[in-house]
Design an enzyme around this catalytic site. Sequence first.
Site, PDB file in Angstrom:
ATOM      1  N   LYS A 203       0.867  -1.188   0.000  1.00 51.52           N
ATOM      2  CA  LYS A 203       0.000   0.000   0.000  1.00 51.52           C
ATOM      3  C   LYS A 203       0.897   1.229   0.000  1.00 51.52           C
ATOM      4  O   LYS A 203       1.843   1.316   0.786  1.00 51.52           O
ATOM      5  CB  LYS A 203      -0.848  -0.045   1.255  1.00 51.52           C
ATOM      6  CG  LYS A 203      -1.588   1.236   1.578  1.00 51.52           C
ATOM      7  CD  LYS A 203      -2.596   0.943   2.647  1.00 51.52           C
ATOM      8  CE  LYS A 203      -2.976   2.163   3.421  1.00 51.52           C
ATOM      9  NZ  LYS A 203      -4.091   1.907   4.320  1.00 51.52           N
TER      10      LYS A 203
HETATM   11  C1  5RP Z   1      -2.721   3.975   8.829  1.00 54.97           C
HETATM   12  C2  5RP Z   1      -3.165   3.286   7.628  1.00 54.97           C
HETATM   13  C3  5RP Z   1      -4.521   3.579   7.146  1.00 54.97           C
HETATM   14  O1  5RP Z   1      -5.183   2.379   6.965  1.00 54.97           O
HETATM   15  C4  5RP Z   1      -4.407   4.343   5.874  1.00 54.97           C
HETATM   16  O2  5RP Z   1      -3.818   5.565   6.083  1.00 54.97           O
HETATM   17  C5  5RP Z   1      -5.680   4.385   5.009  1.00 54.97           C
HETATM   18  O3  5RP Z   1      -6.496   5.320   5.327  1.00 54.97           O
HETATM   19  P1  5RP Z   1      -6.650   6.715   4.573  1.00 54.97           P
HETATM   20  O4  5RP Z   1      -7.293   6.421   3.249  1.00 54.97           O
HETATM   21  O5  5RP Z   1      -7.539   7.460   5.513  1.00 54.97           O
HETATM   22  O6  5RP Z   1      -5.290   7.334   4.391  1.00 54.97           O
HETATM   23  O7  5RP Z   1      -2.472   2.503   7.051  1.00 54.97           O
HETATM   24  O8  5RP Z   1      -1.384   4.158   8.788  1.00 54.97           O
END
Ligand code: 5RP
Length: 294
Positions: A203
Amino acid sequence: MADLDGNQENKQFYTDIPQTTGAFHIKGSNSLDWGMKNRLARIFNPDSGKTVMLAFDHGYFQGPTTGLERVDITILPLIPYADTLMLTRGILRSVIPPSSTQSIVLRASGGPSILKELSNEDIAVDIEDSVRLNASAMAVQVFIGGDYEQQSVINMTQLVDMGTRYGIPTLAVTAVGKDMVRDAKYFRLATRMCAELGAHYIKTYYVEDGFDTVTSCCPVPIVIAGGKKRPEPEALQMAYNAIQQGAAGVDMGRNIFQAESPTAMIQAVRAVVHANETPDKAFDLYTTLINQTA
Ligand code: 5RP
Protein backbone atom coordinates in the site's frame (compact mmCIF):
# COMPACT_ATOMS: atom_id res chain seq x y z
CA MET A 1 -22.53 -53.14 0.42
CA ALA A 2 -24.36 -49.86 -0.01
CA ASP A 3 -21.49 -47.95 -1.68
CA LEU A 4 -21.14 -50.58 -4.35
CA ASP A 5 -24.86 -50.72 -5.09
CA GLY A 6 -25.76 -48.86 -8.23
CA ASN A 7 -22.13 -48.09 -9.23
CA GLN A 8 -21.99 -47.01 -12.85
CA GLU A 9 -19.45 -48.75 -15.08
CA ASN A 10 -19.27 -46.05 -17.75
CA LYS A 11 -16.45 -43.93 -16.21
CA GLN A 12 -15.30 -40.88 -18.17
CA PHE A 13 -11.54 -40.20 -18.19
CA TYR A 14 -11.61 -37.47 -20.88
CA THR A 15 -8.24 -38.71 -22.15
CA ASP A 16 -8.44 -36.37 -25.14
CA ILE A 17 -8.80 -33.20 -22.98
CA PRO A 18 -5.61 -31.98 -21.24
CA GLN A 19 -6.14 -30.56 -17.77
CA THR A 20 -5.91 -26.78 -17.92
CA THR A 21 -3.40 -24.97 -15.73
CA GLY A 22 -4.57 -21.38 -15.64
CA ALA A 23 -2.34 -18.49 -14.64
CA PHE A 24 -3.23 -16.91 -11.30
CA HIS A 25 -4.80 -13.47 -11.68
CA ILE A 26 -2.64 -11.57 -9.17
CA LYS A 27 0.62 -9.96 -10.26
CA GLY A 28 3.74 -11.74 -9.04
CA SER A 29 1.81 -14.39 -7.11
CA ASN A 30 1.94 -17.35 -9.47
CA SER A 31 4.51 -19.26 -7.45
CA LEU A 32 2.75 -18.97 -4.10
CA ASP A 33 1.13 -21.88 -2.33
CA TRP A 34 -2.61 -22.59 -2.58
CA GLY A 35 -3.57 -21.07 0.78
CA MET A 36 -1.75 -17.81 0.06
CA LYS A 37 -3.35 -17.59 -3.37
CA ASN A 38 -6.78 -18.36 -2.00
CA ARG A 39 -6.47 -15.63 0.63
CA LEU A 40 -5.23 -13.12 -1.95
CA ALA A 41 -8.14 -14.08 -4.21
CA ARG A 42 -10.49 -13.14 -1.36
CA ILE A 43 -8.93 -9.65 -1.46
CA PHE A 44 -8.45 -9.16 -5.22
CA ASN A 45 -11.64 -9.95 -7.10
CA PRO A 46 -10.86 -12.72 -9.64
CA ASP A 47 -13.05 -11.02 -12.31
CA SER A 48 -11.63 -7.49 -12.18
CA GLY A 49 -8.29 -8.36 -10.53
CA LYS A 50 -8.85 -5.35 -8.27
CA THR A 51 -9.88 -4.60 -4.71
CA VAL A 52 -11.75 -1.98 -2.72
CA MET A 53 -10.34 -2.23 0.78
CA LEU A 54 -12.07 -0.16 3.42
CA ALA A 55 -9.41 1.08 5.88
CA PHE A 56 -10.56 1.94 9.38
CA ASP A 57 -7.57 0.94 11.47
CA HIS A 58 -6.59 4.57 12.20
CA GLY A 59 -7.44 4.22 15.90
CA TYR A 60 -4.41 2.00 16.45
CA PHE A 61 -2.22 5.10 16.74
CA GLN A 62 -4.61 8.09 16.79
CA GLY A 63 -7.60 6.96 18.83
CA PRO A 64 -11.16 7.87 17.80
CA THR A 65 -10.50 9.48 14.41
CA THR A 66 -13.25 11.68 12.95
CA GLY A 67 -15.80 9.35 11.41
CA LEU A 68 -14.65 6.38 13.50
CA GLU A 69 -15.92 7.49 16.91
CA ARG A 70 -18.60 4.79 16.67
CA VAL A 71 -17.55 2.13 14.20
CA ASP A 72 -20.76 0.20 14.89
CA ILE A 73 -22.84 3.14 13.61
CA THR A 74 -20.69 4.56 10.80
CA ILE A 75 -18.78 1.61 9.36
CA LEU A 76 -21.12 -1.39 9.59
CA PRO A 77 -23.45 0.01 6.87
CA LEU A 78 -20.46 0.22 4.48
CA ILE A 79 -19.33 -3.37 4.89
CA PRO A 80 -21.51 -4.86 2.13
CA TYR A 81 -19.79 -2.60 -0.42
CA ALA A 82 -16.20 -3.42 0.57
CA ASP A 83 -14.18 -6.36 -0.75
CA THR A 84 -11.92 -6.29 2.28
CA LEU A 85 -11.92 -4.73 5.73
CA MET A 86 -8.61 -3.37 7.04
CA LEU A 87 -8.84 -3.06 10.79
CA THR A 88 -7.43 -3.92 14.19
CA ARG A 89 -8.25 -7.12 16.02
CA GLY A 90 -9.81 -5.03 18.81
CA ILE A 91 -12.46 -3.56 16.53
CA LEU A 92 -12.86 -6.88 14.70
CA ARG A 93 -13.71 -8.78 17.85
CA SER A 94 -15.74 -6.06 19.55
CA VAL A 95 -17.80 -4.66 16.67
CA ILE A 96 -17.71 -6.63 13.40
CA PRO A 97 -20.31 -9.40 13.10
CA PRO A 98 -18.59 -12.78 12.60
CA SER A 99 -21.22 -13.49 9.95
CA SER A 100 -19.53 -10.94 7.64
CA THR A 101 -18.01 -12.66 4.62
CA GLN A 102 -15.67 -9.85 3.55
CA SER A 103 -12.00 -10.72 3.76
CA ILE A 104 -10.01 -9.32 6.67
CA VAL A 105 -6.65 -7.56 6.54
CA LEU A 106 -5.46 -7.37 10.08
CA ARG A 107 -3.38 -4.46 11.39
CA ALA A 108 -0.40 -6.35 12.75
CA SER A 109 2.03 -3.58 13.78
CA GLY A 110 1.76 -0.83 16.36
CA GLY A 111 3.16 0.68 19.51
CA PRO A 112 3.60 4.46 19.45
CA SER A 113 0.74 6.95 19.51
CA ILE A 114 0.59 10.27 17.67
CA LEU A 115 2.25 11.73 20.77
CA LYS A 116 5.50 9.85 20.03
CA GLU A 117 7.80 8.86 17.16
CA LEU A 118 5.47 6.87 14.91
CA SER A 119 8.16 4.84 13.19
CA ASN A 120 9.08 3.10 16.45
CA GLU A 121 6.65 0.23 15.84
CA ASP A 122 6.80 -3.43 16.67
CA ILE A 123 4.84 -6.47 15.57
CA ALA A 124 1.60 -6.28 17.57
CA VAL A 125 -0.26 -9.51 16.72
CA ASP A 126 0.68 -13.14 17.20
CA ILE A 127 0.51 -15.25 14.05
CA GLU A 128 -1.76 -17.69 15.91
CA ASP A 129 -4.27 -14.89 16.50
CA SER A 130 -4.22 -13.97 12.81
CA VAL A 131 -5.03 -17.60 12.01
CA ARG A 132 -7.75 -17.66 14.69
CA LEU A 133 -9.32 -14.52 13.19
CA ASN A 134 -9.25 -15.99 9.70
CA ALA A 135 -7.16 -13.08 8.38
CA SER A 136 -6.63 -12.98 4.63
CA ALA A 137 -3.52 -10.83 5.14
CA MET A 138 -1.56 -9.02 7.86
CA ALA A 139 -0.64 -5.33 7.46
CA VAL A 140 2.61 -3.85 8.71
CA GLN A 141 3.87 -0.27 8.51
CA VAL A 142 7.27 0.23 6.86
CA PHE A 143 9.05 3.55 7.41
CA ILE A 144 11.71 3.82 4.71
CA GLY A 145 13.89 6.82 5.60
CA GLY A 146 12.26 7.09 9.02
CA ASP A 147 14.05 7.07 12.38
CA TYR A 148 13.29 3.37 12.90
CA GLU A 149 13.58 2.31 9.27
CA GLN A 150 15.51 -0.89 9.95
CA GLN A 151 13.28 -2.01 12.81
CA SER A 152 10.16 -1.52 10.69
CA VAL A 153 11.70 -3.47 7.80
CA ILE A 154 12.56 -6.32 10.17
CA ASN A 155 8.98 -6.25 11.51
CA MET A 156 7.87 -6.79 7.93
CA THR A 157 10.31 -9.62 7.15
CA GLN A 158 9.36 -11.38 10.39
CA LEU A 159 5.68 -11.16 9.51
CA VAL A 160 6.42 -12.49 6.03
CA ASP A 161 8.26 -15.45 7.58
CA MET A 162 5.51 -16.14 10.13
CA GLY A 163 2.76 -15.71 7.57
CA THR A 164 4.50 -17.99 5.11
CA ARG A 165 4.39 -20.81 7.68
CA TYR A 166 0.60 -20.54 7.78
CA GLY A 167 -0.21 -19.29 4.28
CA ILE A 168 -1.13 -15.74 5.30
CA PRO A 169 0.10 -12.93 3.00
CA THR A 170 1.70 -9.72 4.25
CA LEU A 171 0.65 -6.24 3.16
CA ALA A 172 3.46 -3.70 3.54
CA VAL A 173 2.18 -0.17 4.17
CA THR A 174 4.73 2.45 3.12
CA ALA A 175 4.42 5.18 5.72
CA VAL A 176 5.76 8.63 5.01
CA GLY A 177 7.06 10.87 7.80
CA LYS A 178 5.88 14.49 8.00
CA ASP A 179 9.14 15.91 6.65
CA MET A 180 9.72 13.42 3.87
CA VAL A 181 9.29 14.08 0.15
CA ARG A 182 6.38 12.19 -1.37
CA ASP A 183 7.46 11.66 -4.95
CA ALA A 184 7.71 8.80 -7.41
CA LYS A 185 11.43 8.33 -6.72
CA TYR A 186 10.74 7.80 -2.99
CA PHE A 187 7.81 5.46 -3.60
CA ARG A 188 9.76 3.42 -6.17
CA LEU A 189 12.40 2.88 -3.49
CA ALA A 190 9.96 2.08 -0.68
CA THR A 191 7.63 -0.21 -2.61
CA ARG A 192 10.42 -2.08 -4.39
CA MET A 193 12.28 -2.68 -1.12
CA CYS A 194 9.14 -4.11 0.47
CA ALA A 195 8.50 -6.40 -2.51
CA GLU A 196 12.12 -7.58 -2.69
CA LEU A 197 12.02 -8.44 1.01
CA GLY A 198 8.90 -10.56 0.60
CA ALA A 199 5.73 -8.45 0.97
CA HIS A 200 2.89 -9.97 -1.06
CA TYR A 201 1.31 -6.64 -1.86
CA ILE A 202 1.97 -3.03 -1.02
CA LYS A 203 0.00 0.00 0.00
CA THR A 204 1.38 3.36 -0.96
CA TYR A 205 0.27 6.88 -1.88
CA TYR A 206 -0.68 8.15 -5.31
CA VAL A 207 1.62 10.82 -6.78
CA GLU A 208 0.71 13.04 -9.73
CA ASP A 209 4.03 12.63 -11.54
CA GLY A 210 5.32 9.20 -12.44
CA PHE A 211 2.96 6.94 -10.49
CA ASP A 212 3.00 4.53 -13.44
CA THR A 213 6.75 4.06 -12.88
CA VAL A 214 6.03 3.08 -9.25
CA THR A 215 3.55 0.38 -10.26
CA SER A 216 5.58 -0.86 -13.22
CA CYS A 217 8.79 -1.58 -11.28
CA CYS A 218 7.04 -3.16 -8.31
CA PRO A 219 6.70 -6.90 -8.97
CA VAL A 220 3.62 -7.33 -6.74
CA PRO A 221 0.29 -5.45 -6.66
CA ILE A 222 0.05 -1.90 -5.34
CA VAL A 223 -3.04 -0.42 -3.71
CA ILE A 224 -3.31 3.26 -2.83
CA ALA A 225 -4.25 4.85 0.47
CA GLY A 226 -6.73 7.69 0.22
CA GLY A 227 -4.83 10.07 2.49
CA LYS A 228 -6.39 13.18 3.94
CA LYS A 229 -9.99 14.01 3.06
CA ARG A 230 -10.47 15.77 -0.29
CA PRO A 231 -13.65 16.85 -2.08
CA GLU A 232 -15.39 13.73 -3.45
CA PRO A 233 -14.73 14.47 -7.18
CA GLU A 234 -11.01 14.85 -6.45
CA ALA A 235 -10.86 11.60 -4.50
CA LEU A 236 -12.59 9.78 -7.36
CA GLN A 237 -10.20 11.35 -9.86
CA MET A 238 -7.23 10.20 -7.76
CA ALA A 239 -8.58 6.64 -7.57
CA TYR A 240 -9.20 6.65 -11.33
CA ASN A 241 -5.71 7.94 -12.14
CA ALA A 242 -4.14 5.33 -9.88
CA ILE A 243 -6.10 2.47 -11.46
CA GLN A 244 -5.34 3.67 -14.99
CA GLN A 245 -1.65 3.81 -14.05
CA GLY A 246 -1.45 0.25 -12.79
CA ALA A 247 -2.78 0.22 -9.22
CA ALA A 248 -4.63 -2.97 -8.28
CA GLY A 249 -7.10 -1.15 -6.07
CA VAL A 250 -7.55 1.21 -3.18
CA ASP A 251 -7.25 0.87 0.57
CA MET A 252 -9.28 3.95 1.36
CA GLY A 253 -10.39 5.29 4.69
CA ARG A 254 -11.05 9.00 5.33
CA ASN A 255 -12.14 9.79 1.78
CA ILE A 256 -14.92 7.24 2.28
CA PHE A 257 -15.96 7.40 5.92
CA GLN A 258 -15.60 11.21 6.12
CA ALA A 259 -17.52 11.80 2.85
CA GLU A 260 -20.87 13.57 2.99
CA SER A 261 -22.44 10.19 2.16
CA PRO A 262 -20.01 7.34 2.94
CA THR A 263 -22.40 4.71 1.53
CA ALA A 264 -22.67 6.53 -1.80
CA MET A 265 -18.94 7.24 -1.89
CA ILE A 266 -17.85 3.65 -1.45
CA GLN A 267 -20.17 2.63 -4.30
CA ALA A 268 -18.72 5.36 -6.51
CA VAL A 269 -15.19 4.20 -5.66
CA ARG A 270 -16.21 0.63 -6.55
CA ALA A 271 -17.38 1.81 -9.97
CA VAL A 272 -13.98 3.39 -10.65
CA VAL A 273 -11.99 0.41 -9.37
CA HIS A 274 -13.98 -2.55 -10.67
CA ALA A 275 -15.75 -1.11 -13.72
CA ASN A 276 -13.14 1.44 -14.91
CA GLU A 277 -15.81 4.12 -14.65
CA THR A 278 -14.63 7.68 -15.32
CA PRO A 279 -14.49 10.07 -12.35
CA ASP A 280 -17.35 12.15 -13.84
CA LYS A 281 -19.62 9.13 -14.22
CA ALA A 282 -18.68 7.89 -10.76
CA PHE A 283 -19.52 11.29 -9.29
CA ASP A 284 -22.88 11.21 -11.13
CA LEU A 285 -23.49 7.86 -9.46
CA TYR A 286 -22.53 9.39 -6.11
CA THR A 287 -25.05 12.25 -6.44
CA THR A 288 -27.75 9.93 -7.80
CA LEU A 289 -27.36 7.62 -4.82
CA ILE A 290 -27.55 10.57 -2.42
CA ASN A 291 -30.70 11.89 -4.12
CA GLN A 292 -32.30 8.44 -3.97
CA THR A 293 -31.96 8.36 -0.20
CA ALA A 294 -32.94 12.05 0.36
C1 5RP B 1 -2.72 3.97 8.83
C2 5RP B 1 -3.17 3.29 7.63
C3 5RP B 1 -4.52 3.58 7.15
O1 5RP B 1 -5.18 2.38 6.97
C4 5RP B 1 -4.41 4.34 5.87
O2 5RP B 1 -3.82 5.57 6.08
C5 5RP B 1 -5.68 4.38 5.01
O3 5RP B 1 -6.50 5.32 5.33
P1 5RP B 1 -6.65 6.72 4.57
O4 5RP B 1 -7.29 6.42 3.25
O5 5RP B 1 -7.54 7.46 5.51
O6 5RP B 1 -5.29 7.33 4.39
O7 5RP B 1 -2.47 2.50 7.05
O8 5RP B 1 -1.38 4.16 8.79
